[in-house]
Write a protein that holds these residues in place. Structure first.
Motif, PDB file in Angstrom:
ATOM      1  N   LEU A  85       1.006  -1.261   0.013  1.00 17.34           N
ATOM      2  CA  LEU A  85       0.138   0.029   0.045  1.00 17.34           C
ATOM      3  C   LEU A  85       0.762   1.257   0.082  1.00 17.34           C
ATOM      4  O   LEU A  85       0.295   2.411  -0.320  1.00 17.34           O
ATOM      5  N   VAL A  86       2.213   1.132   0.350  1.00 16.46           N
ATOM      6  CA  VAL A  86       2.978   2.255   0.443  1.00 16.46           C
ATOM      7  C   VAL A  86       3.007   3.328  -0.654  1.00 16.46           C
ATOM      8  O   VAL A  86       2.635   4.411  -0.592  1.00 16.46           O
ATOM      9  N   ALA A  87       3.213   2.642  -1.873  1.00 17.91           N
ATOM     10  CA  ALA A  87       3.295   3.467  -3.003  1.00 17.91           C
ATOM     11  C   ALA A  87       2.089   4.184  -3.319  1.00 17.91           C
ATOM     12  O   ALA A  87       1.864   5.496  -3.755  1.00 17.91           O
ATOM     13  N   GLN A  88       0.869   3.642  -2.942  1.00 14.50           N
ATOM     14  CA  GLN A  88      -0.620   4.090  -3.265  1.00 14.50           C
ATOM     15  C   GLN A  88      -0.675   5.463  -2.284  1.00 14.50           C
ATOM     16  O   GLN A  88      -1.176   6.528  -2.429  1.00 14.50           O
ATOM     17  N   ILE A  89      -0.374   4.850  -1.146  1.00 13.97           N
ATOM     18  CA  ILE A  89      -0.581   6.288  -0.045  1.00 13.97           C
ATOM     19  C   ILE A  89       0.416   7.437  -0.135  1.00 13.97           C
ATOM     20  O   ILE A  89      -0.267   8.498   0.080  1.00 13.97           O
ATOM     21  N   LEU A  90       1.482   7.126  -0.889  1.00 12.20           N
ATOM     22  CA  LEU A  90       2.469   8.289  -0.956  1.00 12.20           C
ATOM     23  C   LEU A  90       2.454   8.765  -2.761  1.00 12.20           C
ATOM     24  O   LEU A  90       2.935  10.026  -2.890  1.00 12.20           O
ATOM     25  N   ALA A  91       1.269   7.966  -3.222  1.00 10.18           N
ATOM     26  CA  ALA A  91       1.097   8.719  -4.829  1.00 10.18           C
ATOM     27  C   ALA A  91       0.747  10.064  -4.840  1.00 10.18           C
ATOM     28  O   ALA A  91       1.312  10.657  -5.885  1.00 10.18           O
ATOM     29  N   PRO A  92      -0.121  10.855  -3.890  1.00  9.11           N
ATOM     30  CA  PRO A  92      -0.264  12.411  -4.283  1.00  9.11           C
ATOM     31  C   PRO A  92       0.969  13.093  -4.331  1.00  9.11           C
ATOM     32  O   PRO A  92       1.076  14.040  -4.946  1.00  9.11           O
ATOM     33  N   PHE A  93       2.331  12.544  -3.632  1.00 13.29           N
ATOM     34  CA  PHE A  93       3.485  13.296  -3.800  1.00 13.29           C
ATOM     35  C   PHE A  93       4.200  12.933  -4.995  1.00 13.29           C
ATOM     36  O   PHE A  93       4.517  11.738  -4.984  1.00 13.29           O
ATOM     37  N   LYS A  94       4.318  13.977  -5.913  1.00 14.54           N
ATOM     38  CA  LYS A  94       4.837  13.875  -7.192  1.00 14.54           C
ATOM     39  C   LYS A  94       6.440  13.527  -7.009  1.00 14.54           C
ATOM     40  O   LYS A  94       7.211  13.906  -6.295  1.00 14.54           O
ATOM     41  N   GLY A  95       6.843  12.555  -7.672  1.00 13.77           N
ATOM     42  CA  GLY A  95       8.241  12.053  -7.936  1.00 13.77           C
ATOM     43  C   GLY A  95       8.876  11.411  -6.649  1.00 13.77           C
ATOM     44  O   GLY A  95       8.288  10.891  -5.970  1.00 13.77           O
ATOM     45  N   HIS A  96      10.183  11.777  -6.431  1.00 19.26           N
ATOM     46  CA  HIS A  96      10.862  11.210  -5.179  1.00 19.26           C
ATOM     47  C   HIS A  96      11.026   9.721  -5.106  1.00 19.26           C
ATOM     48  O   HIS A  96      10.675   9.106  -4.207  1.00 19.26           O
ATOM     49  N   PRO A  97      11.179   8.964  -6.374  1.00 21.56           N
ATOM     50  CA  PRO A  97      11.143   7.844  -6.399  1.00 21.56           C
ATOM     51  C   PRO A  97      12.179   7.004  -5.367  1.00 21.56           C
ATOM     52  O   PRO A  97      11.636   5.927  -4.784  1.00 21.56           O
ATOM     53  N   ILE A  98      13.417   7.544  -5.066  1.00 18.44           N
ATOM     54  CA  ILE A  98      14.520   6.881  -4.468  1.00 18.44           C
ATOM     55  C   ILE A  98      14.029   6.928  -2.822  1.00 18.44           C
ATOM     56  O   ILE A  98      14.144   6.007  -2.240  1.00 18.44           O
ATOM     57  N   ALA A  99      13.309   8.129  -2.732  1.00 19.89           N
ATOM     58  CA  ALA A  99      12.913   8.305  -1.321  1.00 19.89           C
ATOM     59  C   ALA A  99      11.902   7.427  -0.919  1.00 19.89           C
ATOM     60  O   ALA A  99      11.659   6.852   0.096  1.00 19.89           O
ATOM     61  N   LYS A 100      10.867   7.369  -1.857  1.00 22.13           N
ATOM     62  CA  LYS A 100       9.800   6.383  -1.602  1.00 22.13           C
ATOM     63  C   LYS A 100      10.351   4.855  -1.376  1.00 22.13           C
ATOM     64  O   LYS A 100       9.594   4.193  -0.836  1.00 22.13           O
ATOM     65  N   ALA A 101      11.089   4.563  -2.506  1.00 20.90           N
ATOM     66  CA  ALA A 101      11.708   3.230  -2.201  1.00 20.90           C
ATOM     67  C   ALA A 101      12.528   2.935  -0.842  1.00 20.90           C
ATOM     68  O   ALA A 101      12.142   1.791  -0.354  1.00 20.90           O
ATOM     69  N   ALA A 102      13.079   3.823  -0.247  1.00 23.23           N
ATOM     70  CA  ALA A 102      13.727   3.546   0.985  1.00 23.23           C
ATOM     71  C   ALA A 102      12.392   3.191   2.007  1.00 23.23           C
ATOM     72  O   ALA A 102      12.772   2.267   2.788  1.00 23.23           O
ATOM     73  N   VAL A 103      11.269   4.160   1.764  1.00 24.29           N
ATOM     74  CA  VAL A 103      10.170   3.815   2.906  1.00 24.29           C
ATOM     75  C   VAL A 103       9.508   2.742   2.667  1.00 24.29           C
ATOM     76  O   VAL A 103       9.561   1.679   3.542  1.00 24.29           O
ATOM     77  N   GLU A 104       9.431   2.233   1.369  1.00 26.34           N
ATOM     78  CA  GLU A 104       8.617   0.894   0.996  1.00 26.34           C
ATOM     79  C   GLU A 104       9.346  -0.376   1.319  1.00 26.34           C
ATOM     80  O   GLU A 104       9.013  -1.484   1.939  1.00 26.34           O
ATOM     81  N   SER A 105      10.764  -0.147   1.156  1.00 23.32           N
ATOM     82  CA  SER A 105      11.679  -1.295   1.356  1.00 23.32           C
ATOM     83  C   SER A 105      11.778  -1.673   2.821  1.00 23.32           C
ATOM     84  O   SER A 105      11.816  -2.813   3.362  1.00 23.32           O
ATOM     85  N   ALA A 106      11.735  -0.620   3.715  1.00 21.91           N
ATOM     86  CA  ALA A 106      11.668  -0.788   5.355  1.00 21.91           C
ATOM     87  C   ALA A 106      10.497  -1.534   5.672  1.00 21.91           C
ATOM     88  O   ALA A 106      10.364  -2.367   6.622  1.00 21.91           O
ATOM     89  N   VAL A 107       9.334  -0.918   4.950  1.00 25.12           N
ATOM     90  CA  VAL A 107       8.078  -1.578   5.610  1.00 25.12           C
ATOM     91  C   VAL A 107       7.824  -3.010   5.089  1.00 25.12           C
ATOM     92  O   VAL A 107       7.702  -3.865   5.866  1.00 25.12           O
TER      93      VAL A 107
END
Ligand SMILES: CSCC[C@@H](NC(=O)CCC(=O)O)C(=O)O
Ligand SMILES: [Mg+2]
Length: 368
Positions: A85-107
């Protein structure tokens, strides 16, 4: 899985030696680690952004800021948080794939540790070890390059990648091919340093039987890469251009690349990386796992990903000692030119608390 909070840690880790690319020289890594704390288990994710926005628009401090200011409050407010669900929860924030990946992989790591499943098993690994290559930077002289490549081959690396840029391309490639022979698996990475007008210069690499030329043109120039592929015989591989499974499908449909370098963080996480793998497999496009000078945390996840079926080319997943004298986890050690896929729950590795403290420059806790 209930997240009780997230810790962000900054580490400064010196590189064993300077690593020069067409966009600059790295001498240390400014690393951001994400630790997701839950009752069942802690999960770790490594933000692999470069110290400065030179490889892509992201950089460590920027990732730290966007995670702190936007991502963590959003996740804390979500009724339910799972890796899927992390990608969907963070989808409103544009871009920042590397930062999003760090959070998703920790979850994802926390989830998998809680149920005792390894990253590799969760992603669909079909191998227990993966053959690996090594990325070699731009050097002050061809003689030093030859010595460096010779040292890595002595260590057992199966494939050599040379960083190139205008003025450092044909000569070093010719020298390495002539010194180490036709059997050596050899490729180059330009990190977007050329233009379509350099096609003839890049075609001058054709006689050296390279596996691929990686990202010769700017990341947004798919049309240019398609035109270049008609002027150069060596297969074009894309790195910076591939930011999602959809962009991989577009690049393949436009004949902009024949091979794809998959970097999970560049596409927003390991779950999207698997989708890129699947799109490429469906089109018969081989992939390999790229690297961002990761510590053992990111390296463990990359080795697991590289064990998926369509990862048929050696990746940039070197032993820990390629970059670090001491890693924060049990070091990854080359065995017969490959790395073993961690079999433990989640990433299968955990940071050594004492080493973590030694390299830590800042810590921030965010209670959920
Ligand atoms: C500092 S260069 C980082 C990006 C680069 N990565 C590598 O060359 C591999 C680095 C590694 O071995 O982790 C690439 O464009 O593929
Ligand atoms: Mg690259």
């Amino acid at each position: 899985m209930k997240i009780s909070g997230v810790e962000l840690r900054r580490l400064t880790m010196p590189l064993r030696s300077p690593f020069e690319t067409s966009f600059g020289v790295a001498t240390e890594r400014d690393i951001l680690l994400v630790r997701v704390a839950t009752e069942e288990a802690d999960g770790w994710g490594e933000c692999v952004a470069m110290n400065d926005p030179l490889y892509s628009s992201e950089y460590t401090q920027g990732a730290h800021d966007v995670i702190t200011r936007y991502f963590l409050p959003k996740l804390a407010a979500a009724p339910r948080v799972t890796a899927a669900l992390v990608a969907q929860i963070l989808a409103p924030f544009k871009g920042h794939p590397i930062a999003k990946a760090a959070v998703e992989s920790a979850v994802l790591d926390a989830e998998l540790r809680a149920v005792g499943t390894s990253f590799g098993d969760h992603l669909g690994a079909v191998r227990t070890s993966v053959p690996v290559g090594v990325s070699v930077g731009i050097m002050p002289s061809v003689a030093e390059l030859i010595d460096t490549v010779g040292g890595y081959l002595d260590q057992g690396y199966r494939r050599v990648k040379l960083k190139i840029k205008p003025g450092w391309d044909v000569e070093p490639v010719r020298a390495v091919r002539e010194r180490f022979g036709d059997e050596l698996l050899l490729q180059v990475d330009a990190n977007t340093a050329y233009t379509l007008g350099d096609a003839q210069r890049l075609a001058a690499l054709d006689p050296f039987d390279l596996l691929l030329i990686e990202q010769p043109l700017p990341e947004d120039d798919l049309r240019g890469h398609a035109a270049l592929s008609r002027l150069v015989k060596t297969p074009i591989c894309l790195d910076e251009s591939i930011v999602s499974a959809r962009s991989a499908a577009d690049a393949i449909a436009l004949d902009a690349c024949r091979i794809v370098n998959i970097k999970p963080a560049r596409v927003g996480g390991y779950l999207e990386a698997r989708r890129v793998h699947d799109v490429c497999a469906a089109h018969g496009v081989p992939v390999w796992c790229g690297g961002m000078l990761e510590t053992g945390i990111g390296r463990a996840a990359n080795v697991a990903l590289a064990a998926l079926p369509n990862f048929t080319l050696p990746g940039d997943i070197s032993a820990s000692e390629r970059y670090f004298t001491r890693d924060i986890t049990e070091p990854f050690v080359l065995r017969d030119g490959g790395l073993d896929v961690p079999q433990g729950p989640g990433l299968g590795v955990t940071p050594d608390p004492a080493l973590l403290e030694e390299f830590t420059t800042a810590k921030h806790w965010f209670g959920f």
